[in-house]
Design a protein around this motif. Structure first.
Motif, PDB file in Angstrom:
ATOM      1  N   GLN A 151      27.416  33.766 175.900  1.00  0.00           N
ATOM      2  CA  GLN A 151      28.248  34.784 176.547  1.00  0.00           C
ATOM      3  C   GLN A 151      27.813  35.021 177.988  1.00  0.00           C
ATOM      4  OE1 GLN A 151      28.112  38.580 174.581  1.00  0.00           O
ATOM      5  NE2 GLN A 151      29.216  39.612 176.221  1.00  0.00           N
ATOM      6  N   GLY A 152      26.520  35.118 178.221  1.00  0.00           N
ATOM      7  CA  GLY A 152      26.019  35.326 179.575  1.00  0.00           C
ATOM      8  C   GLY A 152      26.325  34.145 180.477  1.00  0.00           C
ATOM      9  N   VAL A 153      26.104  32.939 179.967  1.00  0.00           N
ATOM     10  CA  VAL A 153      26.361  31.730 180.761  1.00  0.00           C
ATOM     11  C   VAL A 153      27.845  31.628 181.109  1.00  0.00           C
ATOM     12  CG1 VAL A 153      26.307  29.202 180.725  1.00  0.00           C
ATOM     13  CG2 VAL A 153      24.326  30.499 179.913  1.00  0.00           C
ATOM     14  N   ARG A 154      28.707  31.959 180.166  1.00  0.00           N
ATOM     15  CA  ARG A 154      30.157  31.892 180.434  1.00  0.00           C
ATOM     16  C   ARG A 154      30.571  32.827 181.568  1.00  0.00           C
ATOM     17  NH1 ARG A 154      30.582  30.849 174.684  1.00  0.00           N
ATOM     18  NH2 ARG A 154      31.498  28.773 174.498  1.00  0.00           N
ATOM     19  N   SER A 155      29.861  33.909 181.736  1.00  0.00           N
ATOM     20  CA  SER A 155      30.227  34.856 182.799  1.00  0.00           C
ATOM     21  C   SER A 155      29.962  34.290 184.197  1.00  0.00           C
ATOM     22  CB  SER A 155      29.468  36.176 182.615  1.00  0.00           C
ATOM     23  OG  SER A 155      28.099  36.016 182.915  1.00  0.00           O
ATOM     24  N   LEU A 156      29.247  33.184 184.278  1.00  0.00           N
ATOM     25  CA  LEU A 156      28.964  32.571 185.580  1.00  0.00           C
ATOM     26  C   LEU A 156      30.165  31.809 186.134  1.00  0.00           C
ATOM     27  CD1 LEU A 156      25.383  31.184 184.824  1.00  0.00           C
ATOM     28  CD2 LEU A 156      25.990  33.338 185.956  1.00  0.00           C
ATOM     29  N   LYS A 157      31.194  31.650 185.329  1.00  0.00           N
ATOM     30  CA  LYS A 157      32.371  30.877 185.754  1.00  0.00           C
ATOM     31  C   LYS A 157      33.105  31.513 186.929  1.00  0.00           C
ATOM     32  CE  LYS A 157      34.064  30.441 181.477  1.00  0.00           C
ATOM     33  NZ  LYS A 157      34.943  29.991 180.375  1.00  0.00           N
ATOM     34  N   ASN A 158      32.871  32.788 187.200  1.00  0.00           N
ATOM     35  CA  ASN A 158      33.554  33.440 188.322  1.00  0.00           C
ATOM     36  C   ASN A 158      32.829  33.247 189.652  1.00  0.00           C
ATOM     37  OD1 ASN A 158      31.389  35.148 187.929  1.00  0.00           O
ATOM     38  ND2 ASN A 158      32.559  37.015 188.274  1.00  0.00           N
ATOM     39  N   LEU A 159      31.702  32.550 189.652  1.00  0.00           N
ATOM     40  CA  LEU A 159      30.946  32.307 190.887  1.00  0.00           C
ATOM     41  C   LEU A 159      31.488  31.034 191.547  1.00  0.00           C
ATOM     42  CD1 LEU A 159      27.363  33.163 189.543  1.00  0.00           C
ATOM     43  CD2 LEU A 159      28.974  34.672 190.739  1.00  0.00           C
ATOM     44  N   LEU A 173      21.232  29.432 173.354  1.00  0.00           N
ATOM     45  CA  LEU A 173      22.500  28.783 173.662  1.00  0.00           C
ATOM     46  C   LEU A 173      22.898  27.950 172.452  1.00  0.00           C
ATOM     47  CD1 LEU A 173      22.065  27.629 177.372  1.00  0.00           C
ATOM     48  CD2 LEU A 173      22.995  29.776 176.482  1.00  0.00           C
ATOM     49  N   GLU A 174      24.105  28.165 171.958  1.00  0.00           N
ATOM     50  CA  GLU A 174      24.528  27.524 170.713  1.00  0.00           C
ATOM     51  C   GLU A 174      25.208  26.174 170.933  1.00  0.00           C
ATOM     52  OE1 GLU A 174      26.899  30.363 168.602  1.00  0.00           O
ATOM     53  OE2 GLU A 174      25.187  31.707 168.292  1.00  0.00           O
ATOM     54  N   ASP A 175      25.995  26.043 171.992  1.00  0.00           N
ATOM     55  CA  ASP A 175      26.752  24.813 172.198  1.00  0.00           C
ATOM     56  C   ASP A 175      26.692  24.422 173.671  1.00  0.00           C
ATOM     57  OD1 ASP A 175      28.519  22.686 172.252  1.00  0.00           O
ATOM     58  OD2 ASP A 175      30.007  23.668 170.963  1.00  0.00           O
ATOM     59  N   LYS A 176      25.631  23.731 174.044  1.00  0.00           N
ATOM     60  CA  LYS A 176      25.422  23.374 175.450  1.00  0.00           C
ATOM     61  C   LYS A 176      26.501  22.423 175.966  1.00  0.00           C
ATOM     62  CE  LYS A 176      20.474  24.147 175.412  1.00  0.00           C
ATOM     63  NZ  LYS A 176      19.137  23.559 175.507  1.00  0.00           N
ATOM     64  N   ALA A 177      26.959  21.511 175.119  1.00  0.00           N
ATOM     65  CA  ALA A 177      27.990  20.563 175.546  1.00  0.00           C
ATOM     66  C   ALA A 177      29.280  21.304 175.904  1.00  0.00           C
ATOM     67  CB  ALA A 177      28.245  19.523 174.453  1.00  0.00           C
ATOM     68  N   LEU A 178      29.676  22.240 175.072  1.00  0.00           N
ATOM     69  CA  LEU A 178      30.884  23.015 175.346  1.00  0.00           C
ATOM     70  C   LEU A 178      30.697  23.886 176.587  1.00  0.00           C
ATOM     71  CD1 LEU A 178      33.717  23.933 174.569  1.00  0.00           C
ATOM     72  CD2 LEU A 178      32.655  25.650 173.068  1.00  0.00           C
ATOM     73  N   LEU A 179      29.535  24.500 176.727  1.00  0.00           N
ATOM     74  CA  LEU A 179      29.261  25.319 177.916  1.00  0.00           C
ATOM     75  C   LEU A 179      29.331  24.480 179.184  1.00  0.00           C
ATOM     76  CD1 LEU A 179      26.319  27.641 176.812  1.00  0.00           C
ATOM     77  CD2 LEU A 179      28.631  28.330 177.416  1.00  0.00           C
ATOM     78  N   ARG A 180      28.720  23.303 179.147  1.00  0.00           N
ATOM     79  CA  ARG A 180      28.733  22.412 180.316  1.00  0.00           C
ATOM     80  C   ARG A 180      30.174  22.053 180.690  1.00  0.00           C
ATOM     81  NH1 ARG A 180      25.523  18.895 178.514  1.00  0.00           N
ATOM     82  NH2 ARG A 180      23.628  19.598 179.519  1.00  0.00           N
ATOM     83  N   LYS A 181      30.983  21.759 179.672  1.00  0.00           N
ATOM     84  CA  LYS A 181      32.387  21.409 179.905  1.00  0.00           C
ATOM     85  C   LYS A 181      33.146  22.587 180.532  1.00  0.00           C
ATOM     86  CE  LYS A 181      36.413  19.657 177.383  1.00  0.00           C
ATOM     87  NZ  LYS A 181      37.401  20.694 177.253  1.00  0.00           N
ATOM     88  N   GLU A 182      32.970  23.768 179.970  1.00  0.00           N
ATOM     89  CA  GLU A 182      33.650  24.960 180.493  1.00  0.00           C
ATOM     90  C   GLU A 182      33.232  25.264 181.926  1.00  0.00           C
ATOM     91  OE1 GLU A 182      33.352  28.404 177.972  1.00  0.00           O
ATOM     92  OE2 GLU A 182      33.770  27.241 176.174  1.00  0.00           O
ATOM     93  N   LEU A 183      31.944  25.154 182.197  1.00  0.00           N
ATOM     94  CA  LEU A 183      31.449  25.420 183.551  1.00  0.00           C
ATOM     95  C   LEU A 183      31.980  24.386 184.536  1.00  0.00           C
ATOM     96  CD1 LEU A 183      27.743  26.388 182.735  1.00  0.00           C
ATOM     97  CD2 LEU A 183      29.492  27.919 183.676  1.00  0.00           C
ATOM     98  N   PRO A 188      34.481  23.161 189.697  1.00  0.00           N
ATOM     99  CA  PRO A 188      34.573  21.716 189.948  1.00  0.00           C
ATOM    100  C   PRO A 188      33.735  21.209 191.110  1.00  0.00           C
ATOM    101  CG  PRO A 188      36.584  22.832 190.647  1.00  0.00           C
ATOM    102  CD  PRO A 188      35.751  23.843 189.953  1.00  0.00           C
ATOM    103  N   ASP A 189      33.375  22.059 192.065  1.00  0.00           N
ATOM    104  CA  ASP A 189      32.601  21.622 193.218  1.00  0.00           C
ATOM    105  C   ASP A 189      31.109  21.877 193.060  1.00  0.00           C
ATOM    106  OD1 ASP A 189      34.973  20.873 194.501  1.00  0.00           O
ATOM    107  OD2 ASP A 189      35.263  22.914 195.275  1.00  0.00           O
ATOM    108  N   CYS A 190      30.701  22.177 191.827  1.00  0.00           N
ATOM    109  CA  CYS A 190      29.307  22.565 191.583  1.00  0.00           C
ATOM    110  C   CYS A 190      28.577  21.482 190.787  1.00  0.00           C
ATOM    111  CB  CYS A 190      29.290  23.879 190.811  1.00  0.00           C
ATOM    112  SG  CYS A 190      27.637  24.525 190.479  1.00  0.00           S
ATOM    113  N   ALA A 191      27.363  21.139 191.230  1.00  0.00           N
ATOM    114  CA  ALA A 191      26.500  20.236 190.465  1.00  0.00           C
ATOM    115  C   ALA A 191      25.805  21.072 189.404  1.00  0.00           C
ATOM    116  CB  ALA A 191      25.474  19.572 191.383  1.00  0.00           C
ATOM    117  N   ILE A 192      26.089  20.791 188.146  1.00  0.00           N
ATOM    118  CA  ILE A 192      25.594  21.614 187.038  1.00  0.00           C
ATOM    119  C   ILE A 192      24.541  20.865 186.255  1.00  0.00           C
ATOM    120  CG2 ILE A 192      26.235  22.806 184.896  1.00  0.00           C
ATOM    121  CD1 ILE A 192      29.094  23.049 186.167  1.00  0.00           C
TER     122      ILE A 192
END
Length: 195
Positions: A151-159, A173-183, A188-192
Motif C-alpha cells: 500500500q505504501g509503495v503504491r502511493s509513490l505512483k503520484n511522484l 511487500l507481497e507481490d514485488k513483480a506486480l508492484l514493479r509493473k504498476e510503478l 514511465p520515465d523513472c528507472a525503478i
C-alpha cells in the motif's frame, strides 16, 4: 477488574492488533511522534526550509542545502535564522522521522533527492505525504524500512517527476513483480529498482 473492563480491554487489543504483520509501535515510537510534531508558528517565523531542516536534524537526519555540496548533520551547526537557505537533498538514514513530521515538506520547493534508510518509524501513511515535493523530487531511495507494505509503495505512483526510484529491504511487500509493473506504468520515465 470487572467483566466489562476486561471486555473493553480485549476489544481494544483486537482493534489495535488487527494487522499483526507490521511491527508494534512501542513507547519510543510515541516519544518520537512528539519530536516530529509540526509547529506552524515556527514555519511562519523562519520559513518552510529552515523549519523542515530543524525537524530533520532534530530527528537524526541530514540535509544538503541548494548550491552546497556537504550535508549538514549537526543541529547546532545551523546558520542564523536570518540566513536564507533552501533544502535540496534529505538523507534520513537511521533517523527517527515519522509521518507526523512530513507536513514540514510543504513549501520546500527545491528538494530533488530523498533517502530513507533504516527508518524504523516510517510507515505506509508517510509515503503519500511525499506528494508535497512531487514537483521537484527526482531521486528517491527507501531501503530497509521494515514497516512499509504494498500500500505504501503504491502511493509513490503520484511522484511523476521521479527519474530514479530505489526500493529494497521491505519484507512485507507481497507481490514485488506486480508492484514493479504498476510503478513502471505510472512512472514511465523513472528507472525503478525493486529488490
Amino acid at each position: 477488574m470487572n467483566e466489562k473492563a476486561i471486555y473493553i480491554l480485549n476489544r481494544m487489543s483486537v482493534t489495535i492488533n488487527h494487522c499483526k504483520k507490521v511491527p508494534d509501535r512501542g513507547f519510543f515510537y510515541w516519544l518520537t511522534v512528539i519530536f516530529n510534531r509540526v509547529d506552524q508558528e515556527r514555519i511562519r517565523s523562519v520559513g518552510p526550509d529552515r523549519a523542515c531542516a530543524e525537524w530533520l536534524l532534530r530527528n537524526g537526519a541530514s540535509v544538503r542545502w541548494k548550491n552546497v555540496t556537504q550535508y549538514l548533520k549537526d543541529y547546532n551547526s545551523l546558520s542564523s535564522e536570518k540566513s536564507q537557505y533552501y533544502i535540496q537533498a534529505v538523507d534520513a538514514t537511521d533517523s527517527g522521522v515519522t509521518h507526523v513530521g512530513f507536513p514540514h515538506f510543504v513549501g520546500c520547493r527545491y528538494i530533488d533527492e530523498m533517502k530513507f534508510v533504516k527508518c524504523i518509524y516510517l510507515y505506509d501513511h508517510a509515503l503519500p505525504l511525499l506528494s508535497a515535493v512531487k514537483d521537484t523530487l527526482t531521486t528517491l531511495e527507501i531501503r530497509d524500512c521494515k514497516s512499509i507494505t504494498d500500500q505504501g509503495v503504491r502511493s509513490l505512483k503520484n511522484l511523476k517527476n521521479l527519474k530514479t526510484l530505489k526500493l529494497a529491504g521491505m519484507p512485507y511487500l507481497e507481490d514485488k513483480a506486480l508492484l514493479r509493473k504498476e510503478l513502471a506504468e505510472a512512472l514511465p520515465d523513472c528507472a525503478i529498482e525493486l529488490k
